[in-house]
Each structure stands twice: as structure tokens, then as C-alpha cells.
Design an enzyme around this catalytic site. Structure first.
Site, PDB file in Angstrom:
ATOM      1  N   GLY A  27       4.220  -4.449  -6.773  1.00  0.00           N
ATOM      2  CA  GLY A  27       3.901  -5.617  -5.953  1.00  0.00           C
ATOM      3  C   GLY A  27       3.565  -5.220  -4.533  1.00  0.00           C
ATOM      4  N   GLY A  29       2.435  -7.096  -0.447  1.00  0.00           N
ATOM      5  CA  GLY A  29       2.216  -8.303   0.333  1.00  0.00           C
ATOM      6  C   GLY A  29       2.137  -7.976   1.797  1.00  0.00           C
ATOM      7  N   MET A  31       4.379  -7.909   4.086  1.00  0.00           N
ATOM      8  CA  MET A  31       5.481  -7.166   4.685  1.00  0.00           C
ATOM      9  C   MET A  31       5.588  -5.727   4.186  1.00  0.00           C
ATOM     10  SD  MET A  31       8.600  -9.849   4.912  1.00  0.00           S
ATOM     11  CE  MET A  31       8.497 -11.312   5.931  1.00  0.00           C
ATOM     12  N   VAL A  34       6.252  -2.999  -2.966  1.00  0.00           N
ATOM     13  CA  VAL A  34       7.449  -2.920  -3.805  1.00  0.00           C
ATOM     14  C   VAL A  34       7.165  -1.974  -4.966  1.00  0.00           C
ATOM     15  CG1 VAL A  34       9.132  -4.194  -5.171  1.00  0.00           C
ATOM     16  CG2 VAL A  34       8.049  -5.293  -3.200  1.00  0.00           C
ATOM     17  N   LYS A  50      11.484  -1.589  -1.696  1.00  0.00           N
ATOM     18  CA  LYS A  50      10.461  -2.186  -0.839  1.00  0.00           C
ATOM     19  C   LYS A  50      10.285  -1.313   0.401  1.00  0.00           C
ATOM     20  CE  LYS A  50       8.584  -6.460   0.883  1.00  0.00           C
ATOM     21  NZ  LYS A  50       8.563  -7.910   0.710  1.00  0.00           N
ATOM     22  N   ASP A 153      10.748 -17.240   6.194  1.00  0.00           N
ATOM     23  CA  ASP A 153       9.547 -16.897   5.436  1.00  0.00           C
ATOM     24  C   ASP A 153       9.640 -17.415   3.994  1.00  0.00           C
ATOM     25  OD1 ASP A 153       6.985 -15.804   5.292  1.00  0.00           O
ATOM     26  OD2 ASP A 153       7.721 -13.910   4.480  1.00  0.00           O
TER      27      ASP A 153
END
Length: 532
Positions: A27, A29, A31, A34, A50, A153
Site C-alpha cells: 500500500g 499514500g 504519508m 506500507v 509503514k 486524518d
């Protein structure tokens, strides 16, 4: 977690901290990224790692990162609706990372991508999101102080749904503490702090206010709920720029539900709840998550009693949606209980671990005259724990019942020796559950429970009980159990005498004022005398 399209990645195949073997990217995004990894210290257990998007060049920033990770770790240990953070560290190039439990399932964004949720499914998922937020908003203990935690968030990507063969779907909130860390770290620009989250930011968050309260998360939750119910965002923007979203969140009226999707039937009370969460003014939103949970429960009950609820299949689906209070079923079980034959018919009380359909629950059984029971129903009550863990691992569990109109006070208390397995179990289950059932039995007719109250513990109390369980493993016994009881009785006696004294001297006479005054006074003195 679903794997994105294959790409070259510098971290795959590497070890982090000589412990975590990075296997695959699962994953990415705004930030960070992952990864699926193996924990070689724990028998190659699968974990999610992460790695964040920036490097930490100063010791101060590194300490801040560690603090936020610590916050997330505390929350995840105590709430099943918040992902568990297991560890953290730095890569060779000083990029921070943290290690989470590995979850298999999907995030909310993918779940609602093709179609909105049906009302029953919405209630089930939204309830669990609210439970996680409620726990965080109540705060955690850090150096003796309670700090409410605002996520900052909340968005579909940060809501993850796992499947469990026994418990069904479980909802977890991701990235607690990280959003705040990224938003406030030195050197970041205003627009950078909203990467990937602009559609869900509260107006006050976009203004750059540093002191956000829980109602900022409630606004983001409102956007989330609108999308879950309609499949669409409540606002329309020309582009994804900061300015466009600023205008939308500050000045646009949310789209009408029927305008977005005329085929979706949403109860009016639920529409009003969502719109109240989306209020531009902070003061116009629900004050806390508890109020949202209460409204969700009302909506569920109304659905059950409606024409739709009379359909047997729908009725069955609705009945499986466990909302606040989830204690209703166990309360009904309590009402079937009889006073133990080996206990005297007298005004006494004792704790008992109840094996119910909800699992093992903490309860306190009290026998009182029927007239007193009637007086205490829906009246002021307070729970507190008194301990001297530095000299002996024992606590005094106190429940105070107060009727303002008659000034009647009843004190229910019991010693829990944590050197004993039973005492430890009761404390542990109290901390894990966060509430207990108070069962009243009438002296005139003890054959069946006369009334049940459910009393909630505060976040600080749950934290306190958890801390005491840890201290119990390290404690030294400087005195005997009987001596510990004498000391705790002395503190208990001071507490009672002081409250009674203040009642007789300064208590107002108007019932509503008296009730508020007594409740505040109980809090003040119970806190004072419960300190170690």
C-alpha cells in the site's frame, strides 16, 4: 491488504533494525508506503511496516516521532477498533518507520468505491469507527496527565475492515498520532500537511489552527458518513487544489441526499445526524462521539420497529448490528439472576464475573431495601478505585449512589487483592470492558434481580487499572493484606466524612442544582483520595 501494481522498490528484500525482513509493497499514500514484512525475532510473524515520506534530521523531531508512535501504541493495546502499533525505528537514511499488526481485508475506500452501503451495514461499520474515536478522544495517560487524542486524518483509506470467522467484520482505524506528527513537524508547509486528506479536513483544520478538539474529527466523520451512505462526496470542487477545498469546506452547503442518489432510502434522523456533523461552526456539531453513538442506537431501534423492521429477514440483519448500548442483552441476562443461596439476606455487596453471551463481564451485586433501590434508579452515581500499590497490591472498589431529593447516599465497596488470581481477573476484565453491571436485589424478595444499572469507567480509570496490573507483577509487599485494608479503610473513611460534611454545610436545596453539585463534589474527593 491488496497489492498495487508491481514496481521497483529500494526497501524490498532489506532488513530494518536487523529484525524486519521487507517482503513486498502492499500500500502507499500521502504519508508513506506500507510493506509486508516478517518479524524474525517472533518466529517470522507477518507484520505491516509503514515507512514515512520524510527523514528526521534533528533529535527533537525524532523524539516527537517516538512520542506520537507511543500514543498510537497505547490506543491500539486497549481498543480493538484501533490498529495495534508494535514497534518503531529508523532506516539507514534516517527515515522513520513503525510496525503494525498485519491486517487482511480491505479499506473503506475500496468497499464503497462501486456502491454505497445499505443502512444496516452502515450502522455496523460506523458504530465501530465511533467506538475507536471515542476511546481516543477520552485520552491516554502520559506522565500522570490525560491527553485527549484527535486523529486529524479520518478518511476512507484510514478505515480498515478485517474478517474474523468468530466475530465477523472488525473495523480498525489506522495512523493515530502520525497525522498530528506530520502536520506539526517543523519546516512543513500548510498545503503539504494536507496531502491526500483535503476532502476530509474540517474548516478549522484548513485554517491552520493548532488546537483542534474532537469536533474536528467529527466533521471528518460526517464527510465519511455521507460517502458511506451515498457513494459520493458532500461537496463539489473544480479541482483538488487547497483553495478549492477551502472554499468547499467553508462556504458550500452539503448536497441533498436525494440529489446525490434518489434510489437510496436514508432515515431522516440519520440524514440530520450527518448534516449536524458537517456543520461549518464547531459549536453546531455534536459535542462528542457519545452523542453520535446514542443517535445511531435510536436509529437502529426505530428501524427495528418500522415496517421495514417487521420483515423477518431485515429484522434478523438489524438485530445483528450491535450498537451502543451493547450491554442491553447482558442486562437482560442479569435480570434473570437470583441472589446466591450461600450469601446472607442483608445489605451487602460483592463483585462477580458473569459468563454471558457477550463473554465474561464484570458485575457488582448489591442487596438493598426495595425502597432504596427505587430511589437510586436513574440517579447520581460514581465509581472510583482507591489503592496504595507502592506498599501492597490491593485496591478498594467504591460505587457511590446518591439521591439528591432525599440526600440519601449509599456506599458500596469491596477489596480486591491482586495477589489473588480472582482479584487480578476482575481488575483485568474491568479495564478491558470499560463498564460493569450493578445488579440490585431487594431484601424483601431476593429470588430475582430487581434492577440493573450499567456504569461506565473513564479512560483514565481504565488506564489506571491497566497500570496497576503491570505494577502488580513488580510489587513488593511491605505490609500484610490485613494492614493494607486498614490503610485503605482510613482513606475511605476520610472520603466519606468529607463528602457528608460538605453536603450538610453547603449543599443547595434545589434538586437539579444539588444533583450537579453532589456529582462534582464526589468527583473531586474521590480523585483526591484515590491517589497513591
Amino acid at each position: 491488504m491488496l497489492k498495487p501494481e508491481t514496481e521497483i522498490d529500494i526497501y524490498i528484500g532489506k532488513f530494518l533494525n536487523n529484525r524486519y525482513l521487507i517482503q513486498d509493497l502492499i500500500g502507499k499514500g500521502g504519508m508513506g508506503r506500507v510493506y509486508l514484512a516478517e518479524d524474525l525475532v517472533k518466529n517470522r510473524m507477518q507484520v505491516a511496516v509503514k515507512i514515512l515520506i520524510m527523514t528526521l534530521e534533528s533529535e527533537k523531531t525524532s523524539q516527537r516521532f517516538a512520542r506520537e508512535i507511543f500514543i498510537g501504541a497505547q490506543l491500539g493495546r486497549k481498543s480493538k477498533n484501533i490498529v495495534r502499533v508494535l514497534s518503531y525505528g529508523m532506516t539507514d537514511d534516517q527515515t522513520p518507520f513503525y510496525v503494525m499488526e498485519y491486517l487482511q481485508g480491505t479499506n473503506l475506500k475500496k468497499l464503497i468505491k462501486n456502491q454505497p452501503l445499505k443502512t444496516t451495514k452502515f450502522l455496523y461499520i460506523c458504530y465501530q469507527i465511533c467506538l475507536g474515536l471515542q476511546y481516543a478522544h477520552q485520552g491516554i495517560s502520559l506522565k500522570g496527565e490525560i491527553y485527549p487524542i484527535v486523529h486529524r486524518d479520518i478518511k476512507p483509506e484510514n478505515i480498515f475492515i478485517t474478517e474474523d470467522a468468530k466475530q465477523g467484520e472488525n473495523v480498525r482505524i489506522l495512523d493515530f498520532g502520525i497525522a498530528k506528527f506530520l502536520t506539526e513537524r517543523s519546516g512543513i508547509t500548510l498545503t503539504d500537511s494536507f496531502i491526500g486528506s483535503l476532502p476530509y479536513c474540517s474548516p478549522e483544520h484548513m485554517e491552520g489552527r493548532k488546537l483542534l478538539d474532537v469536533r474536528s474529527d467529527i466533521y471528518s466523520l460526517g464527510v465519511l458518513m455521507f460517502e458511506m451512505l451515498t457513494g459520493k462526496h458532500p461537496f463539489k470542487t473544480q479541482n483538488n487544489s487547497f483553495g478549492s477545498w477551502y472554499q468547499a469546506h467553508h462556504f458550500q452547503t452539503p448536497l441533498a441526499f436525494a440529489e446525490v442518489n434518489s434510489q437510496v432510502k436514508i432515515p431522516l434522523k440519520l440524514q440530520n445526524l450527518v448534516l449536524s456533523c458537517l456543520a461549518k461552526e464547531v459549536s453546531d456539531r455534536p459535542a462528542n462521539i457519545s452523542k453520535i453513538l446514542a443517535t445511531l442506537e435510536q436509529i437502529k431501534l426505530e428501524l427495528v420497529n418500522s415496517k421495514i423492521g417487521n420483515n423477518s429477514k431485515v429484522q434478523q440483519n438489524l438485530s445483528s448490528v450491535q450498537l451502543v448500548p451493547v450491554t442491553l442483552k447482558s442486562e437482560k441476562e442479569c435480570l434473570q439472576k437470583s441472589w446466591p443461596k450461600h450469601k446472607p439476606i442483608a445489605p451487602i455487596g460483592f463483585p462477580h464475573l458473569l459468563h454471558s453471551h457477550q463473554g465474561v463481564l464484570p458485575t457488582f451485586w448489591a442487596m438493598l431495601p426495595q425502597q432504596e433501590i427505587s430511589q437510586f434508579i436513574n440517579k447520581t452515581h460514581k465509581t472510583e478505585f482507591i489503592a496504595k500499590m507502592n506498599i501492597y497490591p490491593m485496591l478498594l472498589w467504591v460505587t457511590v449512589l446518591y439521591d439528591a431529593q432525599t440526600s440519601l447516599t449509599r456506599w458500596l465497596s469491596y477489596f480486591l487483592d491482586m495477589k489473588d488470581n480472582r482479584g487480578q481477573n476482575i481488575v483485568r476484565i474491568l479495564a478491558d470492558t470499560g463498564y460493569y453491571h450493578l445488579l440490585f436485589f431487594a431484601m424483601e424478595e431476593p429470588s430475582r434481580c430487581a434492577h440493573v444499572m450499567t456504569l461506565n469507567l473513564t479512560a483514565s480509570q481504565r488506564q489506571q487499572l491497566t497500570d496497576w496490573l503491570v505494577l502488580n507483577q513488580q510489587s513488593n509487599e511491605f505490609i500484610s493484606a490485613s494492614q493494607a485494608k486498614i490503610l485503605l479503610k482510613a482513606e475511605y473513611k476520610k472520603l466519606k466524612l468529607n463528602i457528608i460534611k460538605y453536603m450538610s454545610i453547603t449543599a443547595p436545596t434545589e434538586p437539579k442544582t444539588l444533583k450537579t453539585w453532589a456529582s462534582n463534589l464526589c468527583v473531586k474527593f474521590l480523585q483526591k483520595f484515590s491517589r497513591n
